[in-house]
Design a protein around this motif. Structure first.
Motif, PDB file in Angstrom:
ATOM      1  N   GLU A   1       0.826  -1.210   0.000  1.00 21.25           N
ATOM      2  CA  GLU A   1       0.000   0.000   0.000  1.00 21.25           C
ATOM      3  C   GLU A   1       0.859   1.257   0.000  1.00 21.25           C
TER       4      GLU A   1
ATOM      5  N   SER B   1      -2.445   0.731 -10.403  1.00 17.07           N
ATOM      6  CA  SER B   1      -3.890   0.978 -10.290  1.00 17.07           C
ATOM      7  C   SER B   1      -4.654  -0.341 -10.098  1.00 17.07           C
TER       8      SER B   1
ATOM      9  N   ASP C   1      -4.204  -1.388  -6.513  1.00 20.48           N
ATOM     10  CA  ASP C   1      -5.097  -0.610  -5.635  1.00 20.48           C
ATOM     11  C   ASP C   1      -6.490  -1.244  -5.588  1.00 20.48           C
TER      12      ASP C   1
END
Lengths: 195, 213
Positions: free
Chosen positions: A185, B157, B160
């Motif tokens: 993350e 992306s 994510d």
């Protein structure tokens, strides 16, 4: 400029170097020595977080067109700086000056017209006078330096995790993923030039 | 002597002389190119950044009364680029890909002595002759090519989305199914970054015989 993503700006600056200075051309030699003293990985540009790519080169002789024997030559040598940046040029120059003012004074400080004062504001004003505009720029991707470095770090982390979880049972794979989730993350920030 | 630089991006600076009478045409060509998408170059994905710049012979910075005024016959047409791969392959792509070759013919057409981007040998000789050595070069991500970066951004992306869809208390078997499916989907973007490129000697030397010292 539809081909250039918004975050990027381009700096092209040509700064004159006096060949006939009082010291018999020592300024040109000093600039060359200052540039030669910095390697690719030891340059102050690595500490500028908005700089994608920066080059500096001394142009002391202009190549004539092939076959031209008119003998036209440059009266000054020129220090060419070309940089691809995120955000504004002034932010980059401020960061550069903050990182290594001695490098600035050993290069641009030796050029014609650089004021004999210390301070980032004088570098900004000097480069503004040396800046060449009207270029046709091209950039391959719309990301900042920080975004590119984070994306590459995440890719490396995910690649390592994929290899590490190969052949594990479901629970062990999930545990490995949970352990690496924080790094996926928010990857550890990498110094420019470190990837 | 050109300093050698490590990493997947190679810098090049080419400055060609251009007669001042061609300025209006060059401005028009640059203006047109500013509105083109350059899709072929994007697809080839071997240039990080590039720029073309016209420096008028009378507009070089004059910053001190003591500075001698340059008396030049020609303007400078400056091309700087950061590309992936060896010099020969880069110039080959310029000359051999039709869309790129046509664009370069337009951009350099006004430079003195430009032989055209095809055939390759005179074109390479021309570029090599007008190339200027760099003294210092810095790259924020030397181990990454344009394709590496494009893949990393695309992967980021998708990662994510995967992270957002993964609850902390998910069943291990369900997680494993999604994890495998995710890795299958993103596998093409997971190549290594950071390997240093090895330059392979080319049979058609990149420094023409007549320019070797």
């Amino acid at each position: 400029m539809s081909r250039v993503p918004k975050p990027h700006s381009f700096l092209t600056a040509l700064s004159p170097i006096d060949r006939q200075d009082d010291a018999g051309g020592a300024r040109l030699a000093a600039i060359r020595a200052a540039l030669a003293a910095h390697t690719q990985y030891g340059s102050p540009f690595r500490e500028c977080p908005t700089a994608h790519m920066v080059r500096m080169q001394v142009i002391d002789a202009l190549k004539p067109a092939m076959g031209d024997t008119s003998g036209v030559h440059l009266r000054s040598a020129w220090l060419l700086c070309v940089a691809e940046l995120d955000g504004g040029v002034d932010d980059f120059l401020d960061a550069l000056y903050r990182t290594d003012p001695d490098f600035v004074h050993a290069t641009w400080g030796q050029c014609t017209g650089y004021p004999p004062y210390r301070g980032a504001v004088f570098l900004r004003r000097y480069i503004a006078r040396c800046r060449m505009g009207g270029e046709l720029p091209y950039a391959a991707f719309p990301a900042s330096v920080a975004q590119v470095q984070a994306a590459i770090a995440r890719k490396e982390c995910l690649g390592a995790l994929a290899a590490a979880t190969q052949g594990l049972d479901d629970a062990a794979a999930q545990a490995a993923f949970r352990a690496a989730r924080g790094e996926l993350e928010r990857p550890t920030a990498t110094r420019p030039g470190g990837l | 002597m050109q300093q050698s630089f490590e990493g997947k991006a190679t810098p090049m600076t080419v400055i060609t002389p251009m007669r001042p009478r061609w300025r209006p045409l060059v401005w028009a060509i640059l203006a047109v190119f500013r509105h083109l998408k350059l899709g072929v170059v994007k697809e080839l994905a071997f240039i990080h950044f590039a720029r073309w710049l016209l420096v008028k012979r009378g507009r070089l910075p004059h910053l001190s009364p003591r500075q001698p005024v340059e008396r030049l016959d020609d303007d400078w047409f400056v091309f700087t680029t950061n590309f992936n791969g060896p010099w020969d392959q880069y110039i080959d792509a310029f000359g051999m890909v039709g869309g790129v070759r046509g664009g370069l013919d337009w951009l350099w057409w006004t430079s003195r002595g430009f032989p055209g981007a095809w055939p390759m040998r005179p074109f390479k000789r021309y570029i090599r002759y007008f190339e200027y050595p760099l003294d210092l070069y810095c790259n924020a991500y030397p181990g990454a090519s344009v394709r590496d970066i494009a893949c990393a951004l695309e992967l980021s992306s998708r990662l994510d989305a995967f992270l957002a869809a993964t609850p902390p208390d998910e069943d291990a078997a369900a997680f494993a199914r999604r994890w495998c499916a995710f890795l299958d989907a993103v596998a093409p973007t997971l190549g290594d970054t950071g390997a240093q490129l090895q330059e392979i000697p080319s049979p058609h030397s990149k420094v023409p015989l007549e320019l070797r010292s």
